[in-house]
Enzyme design. Structure first.
Site, PDB file in Angstrom:
ATOM      1  CG  HIS A   7      -1.392   3.179  -0.119  1.00 55.21           C
ATOM      2  ND1 HIS A   7      -1.756   1.692  -0.630  1.00 55.21           N
ATOM      3  CD2 HIS A   7      -1.796   3.363   0.976  1.00 55.21           C
ATOM      4  CE1 HIS A   7      -2.680   1.449   0.482  1.00 55.21           C
ATOM      5  NE2 HIS A   7      -2.528   2.453   1.437  1.00 55.21           N
ATOM      6  CG  HIS A  79      -1.429   2.897   6.682  1.00 56.04           C
ATOM      7  ND1 HIS A  79      -2.795   3.384   6.700  1.00 56.04           N
ATOM      8  CD2 HIS A  79      -1.338   2.334   5.616  1.00 56.04           C
ATOM      9  CE1 HIS A  79      -3.623   3.277   5.518  1.00 56.04           C
ATOM     10  NE2 HIS A  79      -2.858   2.437   4.797  1.00 56.04           N
ATOM     11  CD  GLU A 130      -3.154  -1.337   3.776  1.00 51.46           C
ATOM     12  OE1 GLU A 130      -2.948  -0.328   3.520  1.00 51.46           O
ATOM     13  OE2 GLU A 130      -4.071  -2.085   3.325  1.00 51.46           O
TER      14      GLU A 130
END
Lengths: 138, 138
Positions: A7, A79, A130
Site C-alpha cells: 500500500h 510511507h 514499511e
C-alpha cells in the site's frame, strides 16, 4: 527481497472528509474505518485493481502521525509498504548492510495482522518504507 | 474511474546514490535513467511485481522538483499516479465535481508516452495525484 507494493499510506487530518473526496471525486471504494490504538491511527483502505491506498488519521494522544500533521497541514504522503516473504530474514540482511530499522527492531503486528517493520527514511532519501511479511500463496 | 496504481514517485537529490540504496539494500531492479527535459526531471523506474516506484531528480533550471527539494532536504514522497481509461473524460468529470487540474488543464505526454494530468493536492488532503491515460489491453 521485494514483493508487491502492499500500500501507499497518506496521512489526513480529517478521515471522513478525505474518504468523501476519494469517493465523490474519484469514485473510489473505501473500506470501513479501523481503529488501531496500538499504532495511534485510524485507517481505511482504498482498493485499486493492483494495490491499495491507506488513509491514516491520528488516534489518541501521542499519535506518531500527529507530529507529521504539524509539518504537513491537512495531510500528505506518509510511507510506502512493500511485501517481503520473511521479515526477520529481510531485517537481518538490511542491518548487515548498514540500514537502520526504527524502534527496537522487532516486528509489530500491522493493520492486516502481519508482522511489519519501518526503515529509517534517512537511508532511503527521505522516504519512510514499511516492510510487511506476506507469505506467498501456494 | 480509477484503474491500477501506475507508480509512486519519490524525489531524490542524488539519483545515482538513491539507485544504489535501492539496489544494494533492497535488491531492487532499477531502469536506466531517462531525461525528460520538458518535465524538468530525470527519472528511473523500479519494477515491483504489481507496480513501479519512480525516482525523480531535478533536471535543468526551474525544475518543479527543485522547489520540492528546498522543503524536503535530500528527498521525499512526491506523488502517486493512477491509470484512467480516458483522461479527457476523467478531467471533465473531475472539473464538473469541483476538482482542480494543475496548469492549463490540458494533458501533457508523460514518461511512458501517455497523456497525463496532475490534480491540485488541496483537493486531496495534501497528496499530489497524477492521472495517466492507459487504454485497457483487449
Amino acid at each position: 527481497m521485494l514483493g508487491n507494493l502492499n500500500h501507499v499510506a497518506l496521512v489526513v487530518s480529517d478521515l471522513k472528509l478525505a474518504c468523501q473526496s476519494w469517493q465523490n471525486l474519484l469514485g473510489a471504494t473505501v473500506s470501513e474505518p479501523q481503529a488501531l490504538p496500538e499504532h495511534g491511527v485510524t485507517v481505511v483502505f482504498i482498493d485499486l485493481p493492483n494495490t491499495r491506498i491507506e488513509l491514516l488519521e491520528p488516534l489518541g494522544d501521542g499519535s506518531p502521525v500527529s507530529r507529521f500533521l504539524e509539518k504537513h497541514t491537512g495531510g500528505g504522503m506518509h510511507h510506502i509498504c512493500m511485501n517481503v516473504e520473511d521479515i526477520l530474514l529481510a531485517r537481518d540482511e538490511l542491518i548487515a548492510k548498514g540500514a537502520r530499522i526504527l524502534g527496537d527492531g522487532e516486528p509489530r503486528i500491522g493493520a492486516h495482522g502481519n508482522p511489519v517493520l519501518f526503515m529509517h527514511p534517512g537511508d532511503f532519501h527521505g522516504t519512510l518504507i514499511e516492510l510487511e511479511e506476506v507469505k506467498p500463496v501456494n
